[in-house]
Design an enzyme around this catalytic site. Structure first.
Site, PDB file in Angstrom:
ATOM      1  N   ASP A   1     -10.542 -10.181   6.416  1.00 43.42           N
ATOM      2  CA  ASP A   1     -11.915 -10.409   5.940  1.00 43.42           C
ATOM      3  C   ASP A   1     -12.324 -11.861   6.176  1.00 43.42           C
ATOM      4  O   ASP A   1     -13.447 -12.149   6.598  1.00 43.42           O
ATOM      5  CB  ASP A   1     -12.050 -10.099   4.438  1.00 43.42           C
TER       6      ASP A   1
ATOM      7  N   TYR B   1       0.818  -1.217   0.000  1.00 45.65           N
ATOM      8  CA  TYR B   1       0.000   0.000   0.000  1.00 45.65           C
ATOM      9  C   TYR B   1       0.851   1.266   0.000  1.00 45.65           C
ATOM     10  O   TYR B   1       0.370   2.341   0.350  1.00 45.65           O
ATOM     11  CB  TYR B   1      -0.898   0.039   1.248  1.00 45.65           C
TER      12      TYR B   1
ATOM     13  N   LYS C   1       5.281 -14.854   2.272  1.00 43.75           N
ATOM     14  CA  LYS C   1       5.176 -15.514   0.961  1.00 43.75           C
ATOM     15  C   LYS C   1       6.579 -15.580   0.370  1.00 43.75           C
ATOM     16  O   LYS C   1       6.794 -15.290  -0.807  1.00 43.75           O
ATOM     17  CB  LYS C   1       4.190 -14.725   0.065  1.00 43.75           C
TER      18      LYS C   1
ATOM     19  N   ASP D   1      -4.938  -7.592   5.032  1.00 42.33           N
ATOM     20  CA  ASP D   1      -6.230  -7.098   4.552  1.00 42.33           C
ATOM     21  C   ASP D   1      -7.114  -8.284   4.174  1.00 42.33           C
ATOM     22  O   ASP D   1      -8.280  -8.372   4.574  1.00 42.33           O
ATOM     23  CB  ASP D   1      -6.001  -6.186   3.338  1.00 42.33           C
TER      24      ASP D   1
ATOM     25  N   ASP E   1      -0.997 -18.455   1.695  1.00 40.94           N
ATOM     26  CA  ASP E   1      -2.015 -19.351   1.128  1.00 40.94           C
ATOM     27  C   ASP E   1      -2.335 -20.478   2.117  1.00 40.94           C
ATOM     28  O   ASP E   1      -3.501 -20.802   2.374  1.00 40.94           O
ATOM     29  CB  ASP E   1      -1.577 -19.893  -0.250  1.00 40.94           C
TER      30      ASP E   1
HETATM   31  C1  IPM Z   1      -9.799  -2.574   5.080  1.00 39.49           C
HETATM   32  C2  IPM Z   1     -10.389  -2.173   3.764  1.00 39.49           C
HETATM   33  C3  IPM Z   1      -9.521  -1.169   3.063  1.00 39.49           C
HETATM   34  C4  IPM Z   1      -8.122  -1.694   2.894  1.00 39.49           C
HETATM   35  C5  IPM Z   1     -10.079  -0.767   1.725  1.00 39.49           C
HETATM   36  C6  IPM Z   1     -11.389  -0.042   1.883  1.00 39.49           C
HETATM   37  C7  IPM Z   1      -9.100  -0.015   0.883  1.00 39.49           C
HETATM   38  O1  IPM Z   1     -10.588  -3.282   2.973  1.00 39.49           O
HETATM   39  O2  IPM Z   1      -9.628  -1.710   5.949  1.00 39.49           O
HETATM   40  O3  IPM Z   1      -9.536  -3.739   5.273  1.00 39.49           O
HETATM   41  O4  IPM Z   1      -7.844  -2.528   2.046  1.00 39.49           O
HETATM   42  O5  IPM Z   1      -7.256  -1.257   3.618  1.00 39.49           O
HETATM   43 MG    MG Z   2     -10.121  -5.087   3.906  1.00 42.70          MG
END
Ligand code: IPM
Ligand code: MG
Length: 357
Positions: free
Chosen positions: A250, A138, A189, A246, A222
């Site tokens: 999720d 990022y 990785k 990230d 992975d």
């Molecule tokens: C998170 C989100 C953000 C990220 C998006 C909205 C860019 O997915 O905070 O996990 O990837 O950082």
């Molecule tokens: Mg995210």
């Protein structure tokens, strides 16, 4: 009485709904606790602000935020504006501008919430993912040349610095050490990515020498997804790069029942700048304005904020109240319930009021 100044940035989508709920609950905690009060400054920055002013926040926005002890952030993103603009203009501008390099994402299955994993309930899944939040994939390095031509090139370079990797490893080892199991998994990785990721592993190894009491292992990203699903009890604290974490966070949120409960904290561990606390879920246009947004992630991140502000008792009280309400089945539709945002909020406020300190 201790007082803490909070900068509230509800921003886009369901952000204003959940932040209003969060502030109501935090207020109840402060009254119940009696030892502290919160002074809240509201900032109406975000996509609507952009439509009026041509920027997501004022040029001196960070200077305003610096006056706060912590930032309580809703969500950013708008169906009619490019995500890269809204995100880099506000949320990432704050994270990077304040060098909030440690992004902390706890995951637990709260009582009453059903995990999609078979035979996995509260207590079986108790993780904290530490996400490197200032560089890696990022970092914004890269570019495009020969636009529109067949030979067009785009690069997106991941940056790993010794300082950046070492500080996030130290943060993760410290956090692992503070938890009962004293266990850290370093996600990598390095089998495929021979430079940055090998460097990442090397620094993990170096830092680990200072933490002989922390058990640690390495896992390829992975393979980590499989381990999270198949062997969730073998995981405790996790550290991963910006992008890997990230994705894994999720998955973690889904395994704990819903993205609607997952909180996050963008921390400047050195406390040079205010840290920022937000739900992970984002702006959720599909349910914006319907009054059914799950406020639990915002409550949980509010508890993390109280903890960061030194209000550990208030934080614990808030989490107990949230757990009590979840256990009672008062939940929004994303968790299979029928309650509205307001009903969940009212139930948590009442639970806070009735809670022993
Ligand atoms: C998170 C989100 C953000 C990220 C998006 C909205 C860019 O997915 O905070 O996990 O990837 O950082
Ligand atoms: Mg995210």
């Amino acid at each position: 009485m201790r007082s803490h100044r909070i900068a509230s940035i509800p921003a886009d989508g369901i952000g204003p709904e959940v932040i209003a709920a969060g502030l109501e609950v935090l207020d109840a905690v402060a009254s119940r606790d009696g030892g502290f009060s919160l002074i809240v400054d509201q900032y109406d920055w975000g996509s609507d602000w952009y439509r009026k002013h041509g920027e997501m926040m004022p040029a001196d926005g960070l200077a305003w935020l610096r006056t706060a002890d912590a930032i309580y952030f809703g969500a950013v993103g708008d169906p009619n504006l490019p995500d890269s603009l809204t995100l880099w203009g506000l949320r990432l501008a704050i994270c990077q501008g304040f060098d909030q390099y440690a992004n902390v994402r706890p995951t637990r299955i709260l009582p009453g919430i059903v995990s999609p994993l078979r035979d996995v309930g509260p207590g079986d899944l108790d993780w904290v993912i530490v996400r490197e939040n200032s560089e890696g994939e990022y970092s914004g390095q890269g570019g495009r040349t020969h636009r529109g031509l067949p030979e067009e090139v785009a690069t997106e370079t991941a940056i790993f610095t010794r300082r950046g990797v070492e500080r996030i490893m130290r943060y993760a080892f410290d956090l692992a050490r503070s938890r009962p199991r004293k266990q850290l998994t370093v996600v990598t990785k390095s089998n495929a990515q021979r430079h940055g990721m090998v460097f990442w592993d090397e620094i993990a190894g170096l830092v680990s020498h200072d933490y002989p009491d922390v058990r640690w292992d390495k896992e390829l990203v992975d393979a980590m997804t499989m381990r999270m699903v198949c062997k969730p009890r073998t995981i405790d604290t996790v550290v991963a790069t910006n992008l890997h974490a990230d994705i894994l966070s999720d998955l973690a949120a889904a395994l704990a029942g819903s993205l609607g409960i997952a909180p996050t904290a963008n921390i400047d561990p050195e406390r040079r700048s205010p840290s920022m606390f937000e739900p992970i879920h984002g702006s959720a246009f599909d349910i914006t304005g319907k009054g059914i947004a799950n406020p639990v992630a915002t409550f949980w991140t509010g508890a993390m904020m109280l903890e960061h502000l030194g209000e550990a008792a208030g934080a614990a009280l808030l989490m107990r109240a949230v757990e009590q309400v979840c256990a009672a089945g008062i939940m929004t539709p994303d968790l299979g319930g029928k309650a509205t945002t307001k009903e969940v909020t009212r139930a948590v406020v009442e639970a806070v009021r009735g809670m022993n300190r």
